[in-house]
Structures are given as C-alpha cells and as structure tokens.
Design an enzyme around this catalytic site. Structure first.
Site, PDB file in Angstrom:
ATOM      1  CE  LYS A  22       6.990  21.823  38.643  1.00  0.00           C
ATOM      2  NZ  LYS A  22       7.442  21.011  38.760  1.00  0.00           N
ATOM      3  CG  ASN A  23       5.515  18.779  36.741  1.00  0.00           C
ATOM      4  OD1 ASN A  23       6.328  20.083  37.026  1.00  0.00           O
ATOM      5  ND2 ASN A  23       4.583  18.480  37.801  1.00  0.00           N
ATOM      6  CB  CYS A 116      14.923  15.715  45.888  1.00  0.00           C
ATOM      7  SG  CYS A 116      12.554  15.914  46.016  1.00  0.00           S
ATOM      8  NE  ARG A 121      11.014  13.201  42.699  1.00  0.00           N
ATOM      9  CZ  ARG A 121      10.892  14.658  42.567  1.00  0.00           C
ATOM     10  NH1 ARG A 121      11.036  15.565  43.063  1.00  0.00           N
ATOM     11  NH2 ARG A 121      10.003  14.160  41.308  1.00  0.00           N
ATOM     12  CG  ASP A 305       2.394  17.093  42.403  1.00  0.00           C
ATOM     13  OD1 ASP A 305       2.920  17.478  41.050  1.00  0.00           O
ATOM     14  OD2 ASP A 305       3.563  16.972  42.916  1.00  0.00           O
ATOM     15  NE  ARG A 397      12.494  23.087  40.808  1.00  0.00           N
ATOM     16  CZ  ARG A 397      13.406  22.171  41.053  1.00  0.00           C
ATOM     17  NH1 ARG A 397      13.552  21.378  42.360  1.00  0.00           N
ATOM     18  NH2 ARG A 397      12.794  20.769  40.094  1.00  0.00           N
TER      19      ARG A 397
END
Ligand code: EPZ
Length: 418
Positions: A22-23, A116, A121, A305, A397
């Site tokens: 994803k990243n 968030c 952030r 993560d 997500r």
C-alpha cells in the site's frame, strides 16, 4: 457499518501470497501526475486507499482506472491544481499531490490534511522543503496554497526528521526542478526505493535512494512507465505474527525478506522457527516464545507499523516486555481495546509495559486506526470465545482480502454487513 466476528482458538496453517505494498503504491500513483503519458502499475493491492487515490487522480485530470491489481493511467492533458478537503481528509497521503503539481503547474491548493488518531501529523518538513526550492507558501481558510514563478529550483534540503512522506514529496517535486537537489537525512524505507525506481524508469536522474542522502538532477520532461509494486512488508509481518500467536505454521509467498529483516530477527530472538527461501518465508511456532522488548525507529529499525501487532503477540507471552514508540506521539490507542480482551498492559509516556497472560477472552472491540485494527484481529484469533470488531473500515484501507486470507489459513472469521 460492517463488523468482523472471530471465534478464537484455531491454529493457522497454510500458504498465502503477500499483496503489493500500500505504502509503495500510493506515492507511485501520484508520480503518474508527472507525465502526460500512459502509465501501468501492477501488483497494486485492492484497498480503500487505492480507490481514494484513483478517484483523486481522476479529479485532478489524470484518467485512471483499476482492474483487479492493475492500475492504468491514460494520456492526460490539463491538470487541476486544487485538492479539496473531502478528498484529502479521507487519506493523509493525498499531500503527495503537492510535489507533482508544483513541479508541473507551478501551483497547488491542498486542503490541510488535519490530524488523525495516531498523531497531529504536521507537514512542516514538506513545506519547508518546497520553500527552500523557491516556492511561496500561504495558509488560507484551511488550504495550503503553494506557488512558484517558473520552475522549482534544486536545493540542498536537510530534514530535521527522516520523514517518509516528505522524502517522497521532495522526490516528486525535484525530478522536474532546475538544477540539483540533495535530500539530507532522507527516509530509507523500501517504499522510497520503489518510488525512485519508478521515477528513474520515467527518465529522472536519481542516486542514493535508500540511503541518508538522495541526489536528484532535475530534467525537463518525464515519460510513462510500467511497474510492478514491491510486496507489502507490513502485511507480511502481520501474518507472521498471526502464525505464532495461534501456534501454527504459515508459508508466505511473494515476499521480500530483507525488507522485514528486523522483524524476522526479533521473532527468531523470541524463539520462533523461521525459514527463508528467496521470496518465501515459512514461520512455524515450535515452543513458547520469550518476552522481547521493541523500540520503533525509522527504517531499517523496528517499523512503527508493526508496533501494535507486536504488542498483541507479547500479550500472550509469559513474562514482562516493553514496547517503546518513538515515531508517532499517540500510537497506543489499541492498548485499551487489548485490555478489554484481558491483556495486562500499562502505558507510561511512550512506553507500554506488558505482562503476558495465559489467555485472552473475546469481547466487542473498536478499531481506531489501521494497524491497531490488525492487532485486534490477531488478538481475536487467539481469544477464547467470540470477538466482535467494529469500525473495520480502517482495516479495509490497508489489508487486502483480510478475512479471506485468514479463513484460508483456518481462522473462524467472518464479516457481517452493517
Ligand atoms: C508513512 O507515513 C506511512 N504512510 C505510515 O504508515 C508510517 O507509519 C510512516 O510513514 C512511518 O513509517 C504511508 O506511507 C502512506 P512520516 P508518513 O512523515 O509519511 C512527523 C500505515 O499504517 N512529521 O515519516 O506520514 C509525523 O508527525 C501508515 O500504513 C512531522 O513532524 O510518516 C510523525 O510523528 C500509518 N512533520 C513522524 O514524523 C512532517 O512534515 C513520521 O512521519 C512530516 C512528519
């Protein structure tokens, strides 16, 4: 809203293919704005964030479609320079639209992304970099307006923190700047290297991606590309931990083991049996694990993560361990949810003290952010009885076909439409 229901206690075993990252997919999708040519991106995971980005690109004027794991961008002409709040608030990575649009159009209006659940952030490092490259920054009515007369100018840019997003944004801006840009204290994540590989395929002149200093010689124009996105190291590590928590054995294919070396080392230190063979990792539970402390750091340190997932693992390991979070200021929202499942945890500042318990027991829990959600799924797979997980849109997500993959491995897991 949908929920996930898990009946814990099943050992996981079998083989799963790890999805594309994803990243890595997100910055690469934004890189398509740097050219009017067609672009094809393969091994893109089917995720809500990818859909958000495809919608975003279409809004900006880059006609983009996704079919299964392939994203195609058609020839584009005029691009729109405004990124509205309702798109940006859905996904913070939308700030990556800034680099390409300032480089192409000399202007961009992006809604401030807002904070968030895991932290404020800010994007000060991104904006300071654009200023150093000659851009003018103005904050007005919740929008950041960035403008420059003519082309961005190459500059030496030293980051106060090796921000992943800022490194990506400056890469995306500097490839079309006039002159040379050096990013000093750049992020070294594999996703940065994957983005640099794409930009080089497009005709950019980049050296040092993956190291602390990245040098970019600006060029006049970039052309289209075809690219296969790297495997998702965070998804891979999540499933490895699932295998060990359920005392099972999982074979992961399509992985890049060196991208998660630190997690592999820590799991071996804890006493798990891990075999690596090219793009395959076999994880097997062989005996009760030992409590192992972790401290999250920038790559190649322990990934933030994976912090929540590691905490879930340590909840069921006999003895005491400590998790220290150094990257985000508020990334412990999973603690109180894990405590609802019976975990023995104590937060002190940016540390969580864990006392392993014999077993967890199922309960209704709520997801606060993507990786906290992963930790709750892992805990639910082991908890006695039923665990009901709500707000799973966070999970959608970042984890492709999560229930399907876990069911294939033998988990008693299902989604109920809400
Ligand atoms: C990327 O976020 C990832 N997201 C995150 O993954 C990941 O946790 C993070 O990198 C760290 O590895 C994507 O790649 C889409 P940062 P990013 O800029 O770029 C502070 C997931 O679960 N900071 O390296 O936003 C920031 O507040 C997500 O997939 C500033 O202060 O991360 C944070 O405390 C979650 N000013 C720290 O740096 C800035 O201008 C790390 O942020 C930028 C960042």
């Amino acid at each position: 809203m949908d929920k996930i229901i898990i009946k814990g206690g099943n050992k996981l075993s079998g083989t799963i293919k790890v999805s594309g990252s994803k990243n890595s997919s997100l910055p690469i999708l934004f890189a398509t704005l740097l050219t009017d040519d067609e672009c094809k991106i393969k091994n893109v995971p089917v995720l809500a964030d990818i859909k958000t980005t495809v919608d975003f690109l279409n809004f900006i004027g880059k006609k983009t479609t996704r079919k299964a794991n392939i994203v195609n961008c058609e020839k584009s002409s005029k691009l729109n320079h405004i990124a509205p709040y309702d798109l940006v608030r859905k996904m913070r990575a939308s700030v990556l639209v800034m680099g390409p649009l300032i480089a192409r159009l000399g202007k961009v209006n992006v809604s401030l992304p807002g904070g968030c659940s895991i932290g404020a952030r800010p994007i000060d490092i991104h904006l300071d970099a654009f200023k150093k490259m000659g851009a003018k920054i103005e904050l007005k009515e919740g929008y950041i307006n960035v403008t420059i007369d003519g082309r961005l100018k190459g500059a030496d840019i030293e980051f106060r923190f090796a921000s992943v997003g800022a490194t990506e944004n400056v890469l995306l801006a500097s490839v079309l700047a006039k002159g040379t840009t050096r990013i000093i204290n750049a992020a070294k994540e594999p996703e940065i290297q994957d983005l640099a590989d794409v930009l080089i395929k497009m005709g950019a002149k980049i050296s040092g991606a993956g190291t602390k200093i990245i040098t970019v010689e600006g060029v006049e124009k970039l052309h289209g590309f075809t690219h296969n996105v790297i495997a998702d190291r965070i998804e891979a590590a999540t499933y490895m931990i699932a295998a060990l928590m359920t005392k099972g054995e999982i074979i992961l294919t399509g992985v890049i083991p060196e991208h998660l070396q630190i997690v592999i080392d820590k799991l071996i230190e804890a006493g798990s049996d891990i075999k690596i063979n090219n793009d395959t990792i076999i994880v097997k539970w062989k005996k009760d694990l030992k409590p192992i402390n972790i401290r999250t750091e920038i790559y190649p340190g322990f990934p933030t993560d994976i912090q929540a997932q590691w905490m879930a693992l340590m909840c069921l390991v006999k003895g005491n361990s400590i998790v220290e979070e150094t990257v985000f200021e508020n990334r412990f929202l999973h603690v109180c949810e894990l405590q609802r499942l019976g975990a023995n945890l104590k937060i002190e500042g940016n540390l969580v003290y864990i006392q392993g318990v014999k077993e967890l027991s199922g309960a209704p829990v709520m997801v606060s952010d993507l990786r906290a959600g992963a930790a709750l799924v892992l805990a639910g797979l082991c908890a006695k009885g039923k665990t009901e997980i709500s707000r799973i849109y966070h999970l959608d997500r970042g984890y492709e076909a999560l229930e399907k993959k876990f069911r294939k491995l033998g988990a008693n897991i299902k989604r109920i439409k809400g």
